[in-house]
Design a protein around this motif. Structure first.
Motif, PDB file in Angstrom:
ATOM      1  N   GLY A 282     126.973-100.640 -18.178  1.00 26.49           N
ATOM      2  CA  GLY A 282     126.688-101.538 -16.874  1.00 26.49           C
ATOM      3  C   GLY A 282     127.953-101.591 -15.761  1.00 26.49           C
ATOM      4  O   GLY A 282     129.099-101.151 -16.239  1.00 26.49           O
ATOM      5  N   GLU A 283     128.116-102.381 -14.896  1.00 24.57           N
ATOM      6  CA  GLU A 283     129.214-102.616 -13.967  1.00 24.57           C
ATOM      7  C   GLU A 283     129.118-103.893 -13.993  1.00 24.57           C
ATOM      8  O   GLU A 283     128.716-104.823 -13.281  1.00 24.57           O
TER       9      GLU A 283
ATOM     10  N   THR B 289     124.204-105.296 -13.957  1.00 26.59           N
ATOM     11  CA  THR B 289     123.375-104.151 -13.236  1.00 26.59           C
ATOM     12  C   THR B 289     124.397-103.576 -12.472  1.00 26.59           C
ATOM     13  O   THR B 289     125.420-103.948 -11.956  1.00 26.59           O
ATOM     14  N   ALA B 290     123.912-102.369 -11.963  1.00 30.72           N
ATOM     15  CA  ALA B 290     124.857-101.601 -11.006  1.00 30.72           C
ATOM     16  C   ALA B 290     125.161-102.217  -9.814  1.00 30.72           C
ATOM     17  O   ALA B 290     124.408-102.961  -9.072  1.00 30.72           O
TER      18      ALA B 290
ATOM     19  N   GLU C  31     134.103-101.423  -7.792  1.00 30.53           N
ATOM     20  CA  GLU C  31     133.493-100.066  -8.485  1.00 30.53           C
ATOM     21  C   GLU C  31     134.450 -99.068  -8.982  1.00 30.53           C
ATOM     22  O   GLU C  31     135.221 -98.732  -8.382  1.00 30.53           O
TER      23      GLU C  31
ATOM     24  N   PRO D  35     122.891 -98.147 -16.400  1.00 29.83           N
ATOM     25  CA  PRO D  35     123.392 -99.479 -16.341  1.00 29.83           C
ATOM     26  C   PRO D  35     122.054-100.245 -16.639  1.00 29.83           C
ATOM     27  O   PRO D  35     120.940 -99.987 -16.593  1.00 29.83           O
TER      28      PRO D  35
END
Length: 596
Positions: free
Chosen positions: A345-346, A266-267, A384, A224
């Motif tokens: 990424g997330e 970003t994570a 998540e 990520p």
């Protein structure tokens, strides 16, 4: 960040930002808002006797019965106008015709209970972001876009902030910073990734709060985006006698040159990032929350609209386009894309990481500190690796807690799609105008996944992201009757009807609405072309190849082969570009984007 930035306060200022701690209520009635956390802001920063003044108060619980007034040396003063919003947070904004002379108090009343706040009871913001600052920020965002809907748009963010009826911090610093002209007029033209940062930086500047962002990588499918160096923004460093506008201009330019879509992806578990992830709850997703989608688009949540008996609720977000245009969009599958598979990424709903000041220097709170904080406590990993269907089901339940009337829900989906198409009319027309003004021009087309994220005329006038969302929106409507039939308990279907009967009724309504709603575009020959949504549904495959501005407008609207509509076409994309589009078409058919 310099300690002087936060120690610098105008001594004559009556900027009041206070976290009012619990106060024993009078024994008459049980107060609601006055029992919990609350904060008050007075604007402008240095009120002038006889000049208009505003008070914004925020609360952790229902404030529908709260009244605000002023108490001066000689008499009290009632507001000429009061607005309310939230929540949470719940807020009340009162405008007074003229600030009193001398020291005055803000009186917060609820029923027969009241608190009078004098200067000694107010605290500074030098320690950074707290519940009070975050709640005032949320209320300011909601007020800024109050009454806005999906047809609301502005040519630039500064058009919103220059509207005194919207901006509770209009000319808060007394520099003429929100005027439409003048040496200190502040222009703001962010794109979608910049927009949340511009809003946050602007609010930080007005109140003297710490602000900053990270230089962040783009990331890959395997890794990520990673946050690098932290850039602190000294928004209150003056150029000349107290003039901080030039410093703010430089900061906004640096944001534009540094921040990109990777900052929002970003994570979720990473510390030291600009954002942290939230739970999918009404309390967590307050105005000011940021939604970063998997493909690079970013929204700022601005308003919740409650569900009615026959009217679905709404969650509204503001976004910005590459040309700086600000618009309001509703949350639904056609606008807010979410998937956690095969993306860089997330993505998801996130909040700005609070920045506190310790020993005169800024420090970002860690995820663990946020989770444990009594002022925040909203860090969550719920999103998540979340499946898209679960994400949308959870959001639907938040926006509409009670079962929806199935027909009203379908009508609402049609309204959302229609608004989406109206926006596309303008976007495609802008591309056509550019090509008309530059005859013979061929806009270079990027290769592969870069089609979705590029710079220059291709970014300005192509519509691959918009058209992918359009296809998802069309699918959502066409699949709706089957969705209700499969899960009738989630909808009010008007009695003891069988699922098949409900499906048939919804299909009939679907055909009726598709025939009734239409959009119009201007053909290459200048004549109007009307398309019903029924026409759009029949042409949906054409929108898999309709995003190239080098094609005539008729092709971009899916004119069928051999039709009279297609005869006015004046240009076509080069064969090499058509080959590139065909190579990308499987992604459109899957309603996915290649990872960027």
């Amino acid at each position: 960040m310099s300690p002087d930035l936060h120690n610098h306060r105008r001594e004559a200022s009556v900027l009041f930002l206070a976290l009012l701690l619990a106060c024993a209520p009078a024994p008459f009635a049980a107060p609601v808002a006055l029992d919990g956390p609350r904060a008050v802001l007075v604007s402008p920063e240095a009120p002038r006797p006889g000049q208009p003044l505003r008070v914004l108060a925020v609360f952790g619980s229902d404030a529908s019965k709260v009244r605000l007034s002023l108490r001066g040396p000689s008499a009290g003063m009632e507001p000429r106008q009061t607005r309310r919003g939230g929540g949470p947070p719940y807020w009340v904004a009162a405008e007074f015709s003229a600030a009193p002379s001398g020291t005055f108090s803000v009186v917060v009343e609820e029923g027969r209970n009241e608190i009078a706040l004098g200067p000694s009871q107010f605290v500074e913001t030098a320690k950074g972001w707290s519940w009070a600052a975050e709640s005032l920020y949320s209320a300011w965002i909601e007020a800024l876009f109050a009454e806005a809907d999906e047809r609301s748009s502005w040519k630039a963010l500064h058009e919103v902030t220059s509207d005194r009826s919207r901006n509770l911090l209009h000319n808060h610093l007394g520099l003429g910073e929100d005027e439409t002209s003048g040496a200190n007029a502040l222009e703001m033209t962010p794109d979608c990734a910049d927009n949340p940062y511009f809003l946050r930086a602007y609010f930080s500047w007005k109140l003297g709060l710490p602000f900053g962002f990270h230089e962040t990588s783009w990331g890959t499918l395997e890794s990520p985006p990673l946050a690098g160096r932290f850039v602190a923004g000294d928004t209150r460093r003056p150029d000349g006698p107290g003039n901080t506008v030039p410093a703010m201009r430089r900061l906004l330019t640096r944001i534009k040159n540094t921040v990109h879509a990777g900052n929002g992806r970003t994570a979720l578990r990473a510390d030291g990032t600009d954002y942290y992830p939230l739970a999918l709850s009404r309390r967590a997703l307050k105005p000011g929350t940021v939604f970063a989608d998997p493909y690079g688009h970013t929204y700022t949540i601005v308003r919740w609209v409650g569900q009615g008996r026959k009217k679905p609720g709404l969650l509204l977000g503001a976004d910005a386009q590459p040309d700086g245009t600000i618009g309001v969009k509703r949350f639904w599958k056609g606008n807010f894309l979410f998937t956690t598979s095969d993306v860089v990424g997330e993505p998801g709903f996130k909040a700005f990481r609070p920045i506190v000041i310790e020993a005169g220097r800024p420090r970002l709170l860690s995820n663990a500190e946020i989770a444990a904080s009594p002022e925040f406590g909203d860090f969550s990993l719920q999103q998540e690796k979340m499946a898209g269907d679960d994400f949308y089901a959870a959001m639907e339940k938040l926006i509409n807690p009670d079962p929806l009337d199935a027909e009203a829900a379908l009508e609402d989906l049609f309204r959302a799609l229609h608004e989406q198409l109206i926006v596309r009319v303008g976007s495609v027309a802008n591309g056509e105008a550019f090509m008309t003004e530059h005859p013979g021009t061929v806009i270079p087309m990027p290769s592969g996944k870069s089609v979705f994220q590029s710079l220059g005329p291709w970014e300005d006038y192509s519509t691959p992201n918009r058209d992918l969302r359009l296809l998802i929106a069309i699918d959502t409507i066409l699949e709706f009757p089957d969705k209700v039939a499969r899960n009738p308990g989630a909808y009010d279907t008007g009695g003891k009807k069988t699922p098949d009967a409900v499906r048939r009724e919804l299909l009939a309504l679907q055909h009726k609405r598709a025939a009734a709603l239409s959009i119009s575009y201007t053909g290459s020959d200048g004549s109007p072309r009307d398309l019903t949504l029924e026409d759009i549904f029949r042409r949906k495959e054409a929108f898999e190849m309709g995003y190239n501005p080098n094609d005539s407008i008729e092709i971009r609207w899916g004119a069928p082969e051999g039709s009279a509509e297609l005869k006015t076409v004046r240009r076509r994309a080069p064969a090499s570009q058509i080959a590139k589009m065909n190579a990308l078409r499987p992604w459109f058919k899957k309603r996915l984007r290649p990872a960027v």
